[in-house]
Scaffold this motif. Sequence first.
Motif, mmCIF file in Angstrom:
data_model
loop_
_atom_site.group_PDB
_atom_site.id
_atom_site.type_symbol
_atom_site.label_atom_id
_atom_site.label_comp_id
_atom_site.label_asym_id
_atom_site.label_seq_id
_atom_site.Cartn_x
_atom_site.Cartn_y
_atom_site.Cartn_z
ATOM 1 N N MET A 39 -59.629 -16.439 15.870
ATOM 2 C CA MET A 39 -59.612 -16.839 17.277
ATOM 3 C C MET A 39 -58.164 -16.976 17.738
ATOM 4 O O MET A 39 -57.337 -17.565 17.050
ATOM 5 N N LYS A 40 -57.862 -16.397 18.893
ATOM 6 C CA LYS A 40 -56.507 -16.421 19.435
ATOM 7 C C LYS A 40 -56.533 -16.889 20.885
ATOM 8 O O LYS A 40 -57.503 -16.651 21.611
ATOM 9 N N LEU A 41 -55.441 -17.532 21.294
ATOM 10 C CA LEU A 41 -55.301 -17.908 22.689
ATOM 11 C C LEU A 41 -55.091 -16.665 23.541
ATOM 12 O O LEU A 41 -54.485 -15.676 23.098
ATOM 13 N N ASN A 42 -55.580 -16.697 24.754
ATOM 14 C CA ASN A 42 -55.524 -15.583 25.687
ATOM 15 C C ASN A 42 -54.066 -15.208 25.989
ATOM 16 O O ASN A 42 -53.316 -16.006 26.569
ATOM 17 N N ALA A 43 -53.672 -14.012 25.593
ATOM 18 C CA ALA A 43 -52.289 -13.566 25.788
ATOM 19 C C ALA A 43 -51.919 -13.445 27.259
ATOM 20 O O ALA A 43 -50.729 -13.451 27.605
ATOM 21 N N ASP A 44 -52.901 -13.357 28.146
ATOM 22 C CA ASP A 44 -52.604 -13.263 29.580
ATOM 23 C C ASP A 44 -52.093 -14.583 30.149
ATOM 24 O O ASP A 44 -51.432 -14.593 31.194
ATOM 25 N N VAL A 45 -52.408 -15.690 29.486
ATOM 26 C CA VAL A 45 -51.979 -16.996 30.002
ATOM 27 C C VAL A 45 -51.115 -17.762 29.008
ATOM 28 O O VAL A 45 -50.605 -18.843 29.329
ATOM 29 N N PHE A 46 -50.933 -17.199 27.800
ATOM 30 C CA PHE A 46 -50.188 -17.923 26.772
ATOM 31 C C PHE A 46 -49.229 -16.993 26.052
ATOM 32 O O PHE A 46 -49.619 -15.952 25.532
ATOM 33 N N ASN A 47 -47.943 -17.389 26.035
ATOM 34 C CA ASN A 47 -46.910 -16.708 25.275
ATOM 35 C C ASN A 47 -46.294 -17.713 24.312
ATOM 36 O O ASN A 47 -45.778 -18.751 24.741
ATOM 37 N N ARG A 48 -46.371 -17.423 23.042
ATOM 38 C CA ARG A 48 -45.948 -18.381 22.030
ATOM 39 C C ARG A 48 -44.495 -18.817 22.210
ATOM 40 O O ARG A 48 -44.197 -20.022 22.236
ATOM 41 N N ALA A 49 -43.584 -17.866 22.346
ATOM 42 C CA ALA A 49 -42.162 -18.203 22.461
ATOM 43 C C ALA A 49 -41.886 -19.018 23.713
ATOM 44 O O ALA A 49 -41.146 -20.008 23.681
ATOM 45 N N GLU A 50 -42.485 -18.608 24.823
ATOM 46 C CA GLU A 50 -42.280 -19.337 26.076
ATOM 47 C C GLU A 50 -42.845 -20.738 25.995
ATOM 48 O O GLU A 50 -42.236 -21.703 26.485
ATOM 49 N N PHE A 51 -43.998 -20.890 25.357
ATOM 50 C CA PHE A 51 -44.624 -22.206 25.233
ATOM 51 C C PHE A 51 -43.758 -23.141 24.393
ATOM 52 O O PHE A 51 -43.530 -24.297 24.771
ATOM 53 N N LEU A 52 -43.251 -22.659 23.263
ATOM 54 C CA LEU A 52 -42.457 -23.507 22.385
ATOM 55 C C LEU A 52 -41.132 -23.905 23.019
ATOM 56 O O LEU A 52 -40.637 -25.019 22.813
ATOM 57 N N SER A 53 -40.549 -23.002 23.804
ATOM 58 C CA SER A 53 -39.241 -23.299 24.399
ATOM 59 C C SER A 53 -39.336 -24.135 25.670
ATOM 60 O O SER A 53 -38.454 -24.948 25.947
ATOM 61 N N GLY A 54 -40.423 -23.978 26.432
ATOM 62 C CA GLY A 54 -40.472 -24.630 27.733
ATOM 63 C C GLY A 54 -41.552 -25.673 27.931
ATOM 64 O O GLY A 54 -41.514 -26.416 28.925
ATOM 65 N N THR A 55 -42.505 -25.762 26.979
ATOM 66 C CA THR A 55 -43.634 -26.669 27.186
ATOM 67 C C THR A 55 -43.827 -27.656 26.052
ATOM 68 O O THR A 55 -44.003 -28.849 26.279
ATOM 69 N N TRP A 56 -43.781 -27.174 24.822
ATOM 70 C CA TRP A 56 -44.088 -28.000 23.659
ATOM 71 C C TRP A 56 -43.262 -29.285 23.651
ATOM 72 O O TRP A 56 -42.048 -29.267 23.667
ATOM 73 N N GLN A 57 -43.947 -30.425 23.640
ATOM 74 C CA GLN A 57 -43.371 -31.766 23.610
ATOM 75 C C GLN A 57 -42.477 -32.058 24.817
ATOM 76 O O GLN A 57 -41.683 -32.999 24.776
ATOM 77 N N GLN A 58 -42.645 -31.274 25.881
ATOM 78 C CA GLN A 58 -41.840 -31.489 27.077
ATOM 79 C C GLN A 58 -42.672 -31.844 28.303
ATOM 80 O O GLN A 58 -42.327 -32.751 29.056
ATOM 81 N N GLN A 59 -43.763 -31.136 28.500
ATOM 82 C CA GLN A 59 -44.565 -31.373 29.702
ATOM 83 C C GLN A 59 -45.998 -30.906 29.460
ATOM 84 O O GLN A 59 -46.241 -30.011 28.648
ATOM 85 N N PRO A 60 -46.951 -31.519 30.161
ATOM 86 C CA PRO A 60 -48.347 -31.068 30.032
ATOM 87 C C PRO A 60 -48.533 -29.715 30.689
ATOM 88 O O PRO A 60 -47.770 -29.323 31.582
ATOM 89 N N ARG A 61 -49.578 -29.021 30.253
ATOM 90 C CA ARG A 61 -49.820 -27.683 30.809
ATOM 91 C C ARG A 61 -51.301 -27.342 30.692
ATOM 92 O O ARG A 61 -51.946 -27.661 29.691
ATOM 93 N N LEU A 62 -51.802 -26.692 31.710
ATOM 94 C CA LEU A 62 -53.187 -26.227 31.723
ATOM 95 C C LEU A 62 -53.208 -24.720 31.555
ATOM 96 O O LEU A 62 -52.536 -23.992 32.298
#
Length: 387
Positions: free
Chosen positions: A1-24
């Motif tokens: 099972m993988k997250l939808n690539a149309d709404v999720f980019n691993r590198a972008e998520f780790l650099s701009g979201t992870w432990q920084q801000q909530p996201r839907l």
Amino acid sequence: MKLNADVFNRAEFLSGTWQQQPRLLRAGFPAFEDPVEAEILAGLAMEDGVDSRIVQCRYDADGKPTDWHVEHGPFSDYESYGENNWTLLVQSVNEWLPQVGSLLSAFEFLPEWRLDDVMVSFSCEGGGVGPHLDQYDVFIIQGSGRRRWRVGQRQTMTSYQPCTDLTLVEEPFDAVIDEVLEPGDVLYIPAGCPHDGVALEPSLNYSVGFRAPSQAEWLLQLGDQALQHDVLNRRYQDPQLQPDTATHEVSDIQLAQCKQLLADALQGNGADDLLMRIMSQSKRELVEPELPYVAEQIPELLQQQGAIIARAPGARWLYSASLQSYYSGGERFQLNRAIQPLAEALAGLRQEAAAEPWLALVNNDNACQLLADLLNLGTFVLFLETD
């Protein structure tokens, strides 16, 4: 099972979201199907040894909560709770139901040791656990039904307990996310962000939590491990005592020496080894086989028709390059050329696999001994047709 690539980019998520801000992540899992039914979850919560609880709330005429109540399982029935305003929460469902554990494959871009568990909740209409803070990072996957979520940015808030075993936040918070989640939507909430979810209809939610130990928790566990393994036993000394210092006074020099003693303890490889032992421990005690395996029987067992090898749910198999060792269940397995192929293959074992192909990896006594030790520890499991 993988997250939808149309709404999720691993590198972008780790650099701009992870432990920084909530996201839907809308449609994070397109065409999502529940891996467990509400009835199965309710049945699991009736079993001894399963960590479960029900949170109920009553509301006044203005729709504000007035009375909270928490009850712990195992439960015998659910009729007395009615048809609204309550939530059943069951911890570590991934360790009981493999199909729920399959959700974890979507989050393998995060460190394995950080994973806590998959909690599954079923909520009737109006069900929720109130506005609160979590001290861990969590992905909430919406299953069947719809649920409204309000999430704020990380902030300092006052906590209180309206009843035993329930901690909520006292102040209202401004929501940066205020949305109704549909099946397959994924909500990421960093530690320390206030949030509140209320079911609009009967709903299932899957919370994938990632532990974030505090300094105090690390120090406590390090002390326990150090005493257990008889290390970090250098004692305090104060060779620079001054004759004119009052006996009741603790000098700044003495405080500095205490802190330096602790700092020195954390700098060496001894602390690295202890930390790896702590990280490799499972949330729940692993199940050991009734009869221990011995290295000599491993090749024969792997050759049995229909034999299956799998990692036990919740078990960790971690590697430290600096220590040249693998760790599991608090135990250290030092790497060498004889066991390296097997150790690396085991690290990649995520799903059940036919056991016979593993024969090529246990072609020496050391490799057989390693697999026997891990089976005895409960990290990996060998399923045979005679079981």
